[in-house]
Structures are given as structure tokens and as C-alpha cells.
Design a protein around this motif. Sequence first.
Motif, mmCIF file in Angstrom:
data_model
loop_
_atom_site.group_PDB
_atom_site.id
_atom_site.type_symbol
_atom_site.label_atom_id
_atom_site.label_comp_id
_atom_site.label_asym_id
_atom_site.label_seq_id
_atom_site.Cartn_x
_atom_site.Cartn_y
_atom_site.Cartn_z
ATOM 1 N N ASP A 1 0.819 -1.210 0.000
ATOM 2 C CA ASP A 1 0.000 0.000 0.000
ATOM 3 C C ASP A 1 0.856 1.265 0.000
ATOM 4 O O ASP A 1 0.375 2.334 -0.375
ATOM 5 C CB ASP A 1 -0.941 0.004 1.200
ATOM 6 N N LEU A 2 2.111 1.154 0.413
ATOM 7 C CA LEU A 2 3.015 2.304 0.322
ATOM 8 C C LEU A 2 3.282 2.651 -1.143
ATOM 9 O O LEU A 2 3.462 3.814 -1.498
ATOM 10 C CB LEU A 2 4.332 1.998 1.033
ATOM 11 N N ARG A 3 3.286 1.636 -1.967
ATOM 12 C CA ARG A 3 3.472 1.838 -3.407
ATOM 13 C C ARG A 3 2.277 2.584 -3.994
ATOM 14 O O ARG A 3 2.445 3.476 -4.840
ATOM 15 C CB ARG A 3 3.654 0.464 -4.044
ATOM 16 N N HIS A 4 1.074 2.232 -3.547
ATOM 17 C CA HIS A 4 -0.120 2.963 -3.992
ATOM 18 C C HIS A 4 -0.072 4.413 -3.504
ATOM 19 O O HIS A 4 -0.490 5.322 -4.226
ATOM 20 C CB HIS A 4 -1.375 2.274 -3.459
ATOM 21 N N HIS A 5 0.414 4.614 -2.284
ATOM 22 C CA HIS A 5 0.540 5.970 -1.757
ATOM 23 C C HIS A 5 1.468 6.799 -2.637
ATOM 24 O O HIS A 5 1.167 7.957 -2.975
ATOM 25 C CB HIS A 5 1.086 5.922 -0.328
ATOM 26 N N TYR A 6 2.588 6.214 -3.025
ATOM 27 C CA TYR A 6 3.556 6.918 -3.874
ATOM 28 C C TYR A 6 2.928 7.281 -5.215
ATOM 29 O O TYR A 6 3.065 8.416 -5.699
ATOM 30 C CB TYR A 6 4.782 6.031 -4.081
ATOM 31 N N ALA A 7 2.219 6.321 -5.834
ATOM 32 C CA ALA A 7 1.594 6.579 -7.130
ATOM 33 C C ALA A 7 0.561 7.699 -7.018
ATOM 34 O O ALA A 7 0.499 8.591 -7.879
ATOM 35 C CB ALA A 7 0.935 5.302 -7.658
ATOM 36 N N SER A 8 -0.254 7.676 -5.964
ATOM 37 C CA SER A 8 -1.272 8.717 -5.809
ATOM 38 C C SER A 8 -0.643 10.085 -5.579
ATOM 39 O O SER A 8 -1.183 11.105 -6.026
ATOM 40 C CB SER A 8 -2.194 8.365 -4.641
ATOM 41 N N THR A 9 0.503 10.108 -4.906
ATOM 42 C CA THR A 9 1.194 11.381 -4.688
ATOM 43 C C THR A 9 1.651 11.983 -6.016
ATOM 44 O O THR A 9 1.507 13.190 -6.251
ATOM 45 C CB THR A 9 2.407 11.182 -3.765
ATOM 46 N N LEU A 10 2.186 11.138 -6.899
ATOM 47 C CA LEU A 10 2.618 11.625 -8.212
ATOM 48 C C LEU A 10 1.424 12.104 -9.038
ATOM 49 O O LEU A 10 1.498 13.131 -9.730
ATOM 50 C CB LEU A 10 3.356 10.523 -8.963
ATOM 51 N N ILE A 11 0.319 11.349 -8.967
ATOM 52 C CA ILE A 11 -0.870 11.727 -9.736
ATOM 53 C C ILE A 11 -1.427 13.053 -9.239
ATOM 54 O O ILE A 11 -1.787 13.936 -10.033
ATOM 55 C CB ILE A 11 -1.923 10.609 -9.649
ATOM 56 N N ASP A 12 -1.499 13.224 -7.915
ATOM 57 C CA ASP A 12 -1.986 14.489 -7.354
ATOM 58 C C ASP A 12 -1.102 15.662 -7.773
ATOM 59 O O ASP A 12 -1.583 16.790 -7.916
ATOM 60 C CB ASP A 12 -2.027 14.414 -5.818
ATOM 61 N N GLY A 13 0.188 15.383 -7.973
ATOM 62 C CA GLY A 13 1.104 16.438 -8.383
ATOM 63 C C GLY A 13 1.064 16.748 -9.858
ATOM 64 O O GLY A 13 1.782 17.648 -10.327
ATOM 65 N N GLY A 14 0.275 15.993 -10.638
ATOM 66 C CA GLY A 14 0.120 16.288 -12.054
ATOM 67 C C GLY A 14 0.963 15.446 -12.983
ATOM 68 O O GLY A 14 0.994 15.708 -14.189
ATOM 69 N N GLU A 15 1.650 14.416 -12.481
ATOM 70 C CA GLU A 15 2.453 13.565 -13.358
ATOM 71 C C GLU A 15 1.543 12.751 -14.279
ATOM 72 O O GLU A 15 0.445 12.336 -13.889
ATOM 73 C CB GLU A 15 3.332 12.615 -12.539
ATOM 74 N N SER A 16 2.008 12.488 -15.488
ATOM 75 C CA SER A 16 1.234 11.724 -16.457
ATOM 76 C C SER A 16 1.291 10.242 -16.129
ATOM 77 O O SER A 16 2.142 9.788 -15.351
ATOM 78 C CB SER A 16 1.779 11.950 -17.869
ATOM 79 N N VAL A 17 0.401 9.466 -16.745
ATOM 80 C CA VAL A 17 0.385 8.026 -16.504
ATOM 81 C C VAL A 17 1.683 7.386 -16.971
ATOM 82 O O VAL A 17 2.160 6.409 -16.376
ATOM 83 C CB VAL A 17 -0.834 7.381 -17.213
#
Length: 389
Positions: A319-335
Motif C-alpha cells: 500500500d506504500l506503493r499505492h501511496h507513492y503513485a497517488s502522490t505523483l498523480i496528485d502532483g500532475g504527473e502523467s500516466v
Amino acid sequence: MASVKKRPDGKWRARYYDAAGKEHSRHFARKTDASRWAADQESAVQRGVHVDPRAGRETVKAFAERWRTAQVQHRPRTARQVEIVMRVHTYPTLGDHRMSAVSRTAVQALVTSWASTAAPRTVVMRFAFLRAMFASAVDDGVIGRSPCVRIKLPEIVKEAVVPLTVEQVRALHDAIAKAYRPAILVGAGCGLRISEVLGLTEPAVRHLARDLDVRWQLSEAPPWKLLPVKTTNGVREVPAPAFVLDALSTLTAGEMLGTLLHRGDEQWEPISARMVHLAFADAVEVVNRAAERRKRDRKARRTTAPELPSVPTGTTFHDLRHHYASTLIDGGESVTVVAARLGNDPAETLRTYSHLFPDSAERTRRIVDAAWAPADPQDQADGLRTVGE
């Protein structure tokens, strides 16, 4: 050329030659049956799909063991999974059957029995191994067609990922044993898999470049080894935030494999994934007990301190990996960028996190509204009055 002749005992002998010139024969009570069989076999030879009738007499267990031990592409973990699936879940039912005698119905019955006791994802994994084995038998000419066709599998209902918040991750970090805290920070700050975190060595932590060079992962069980990451996408350079580099800078490499996370005893064995998972589960309980205790105290007015964060039961290191991905998405990073950081395929990343990306229609409205917004709020008010008039 196929031929049919009558034998002295009154039976009809059908005979043909395969592509290698080997003779095959079979006896029938009726000439019609003998002729039909010979014609079918000769047609199969000409079309290149001929199967030696005697090859299918090999049992499922005998062929599956030959197939399993020949899969050099399987990593140790996959090889263990295949061995268990075959020995525990396949051989008791199909092991003594001849390869040519296994029907689609028999495979469906086996899959259905799996579904009654195992999770859908586990059933799909077992069937994938079984299907690969029968596909190999077709390629080897042991059977003419695979029985693993049109098999109904249980539906995998994939729940939407609900990422942990920063406050929840911090609570887990503070609750876990000190030896495992750097792993928590690397998982949350760089999105590495647990095996990749445990495989980090000093050269992989590049302080000047401020990134982690992810190329190796720790084996799941002794003998401990550093293995290449699972896929080509897994080889990557992950930008590392300051708090991750600071946490790793205090660690020294172990003498056994040079990993930064090790037990520090006389053997210098690396910390295993099992140890981290157990410690993480304990931390989840500690966090939730503290949150529940604070909630009771506030309700009884024994304290005015704010509520403490809790985490869902069953939360794991992944779930830490999901947290990291969501942080990048919230910051505007592309898929594409998120997938590259995680070492995933972009399509898989989009399937997993599509609900976290901003709605494209709303984003379009915001972009156009921002472009047409007047610089001076008074100008906007005047414009509205003009339209009203």
C-alpha cells in the motif's frame, strides 16, 4: 499412402506413415471404421497437425513434471508456485489421466473445484499454469488440441485503490520497529517493491544524482541472493526525495550481500520480506489501537488532543506503493511517468489508478475558463452587466 487390409482373423488393419516415415497401424472390426481412421490420420500428416496416437498415453503427471523442470525462464518464486499448483492442486485429480484423455469438461470441473476454496485471483493463476502446460503438449505433438479452451473462470472484482495519506504513513513509520523505518520511507517516497527495497546496496543509492538505481531484488528465501528485477520495466532510476536519501545515508552495507537493510548479526543476513511484513502488520495494530484509545479518551473528555490516524485492517507494505503513485498523480504527473517510476506497464498503471487521475472534462473546463478569465475582477463584473443590459 494409407492402406486398409483384411487380416486372417477377420479384422481390418489400417496403416499409414507419418512425416518422419514412421509406420502407424490400428485394427478395426469394420472396414468403414478402418478406412475413416486411416484417411483422418493421413490428412493430419499432410496438414502438419499429426499427433502420434501413442504419445497421448503419457500421464498428466509425467508430462507436467517434464514440462515444469524444463522452464528455464521461470524465476525461483514462479518455479515454486508451479510445483505447488501441480503437486497439490492438479495431480490429485488429473495426475493419473492420460494426456489424450483429459477433456475440456474435466478441466472445467477442476477449475470449479478450485473456485470453491480459493480466491478468484488464485484460481486464475493456477489455470494459467495448467493452460501453459497443455499448450506445450500441443506444441510437442503429445496431444492434438488443448482441453483448456472456453473455460469459465471466476470473475476478479478489482476494488478501487484507496491510497494511504501522509499522516497514515507517518503513523506507521513511527509505530514500526526502528530497523524497518528506512524501508517504510523508501516504499512511500520512491514506490519500490519490498524485494527491491531489500535489494538496495550502497552503489544503488546515488546521492549526487539524487536517485535510486533499481536493478536488483532480494530473493524471497535462503540461500539469499541478489536477483535481477522481474521485468525490463523494473530496471529504472527513481528520483529520491531528501528524506529517503537521509534515511539511507545512515546505513552501512552488510558483509553478506552488501545490502543496506540487514540484521547486523554475525551472519550479516539481509532482512527478509517476511520479517518486514510481520513488523508492518504489528505496526498496523499499534496505530489502530492508539487511534481507538484516543477516540475513547476524547469521547470521555479525558483529553482534548486531536484524533490519531487509523489505517484499514489488512494494510500491507504494498500500500506504500499505492501511496507513492497517488502522490505523483496528485502532483500532475502523467500516466507514462507514473508507470516509469513504478516500473510498471503504462496500461497496467492506468487500469489500477485511472480513478485517481483528474476528470478530463472538468480539466478542460478549467483550462478554457482560465484562458478567458479577465485579468481584473472589475472587468468581469462590467462584462456581466453589459450582457444583462
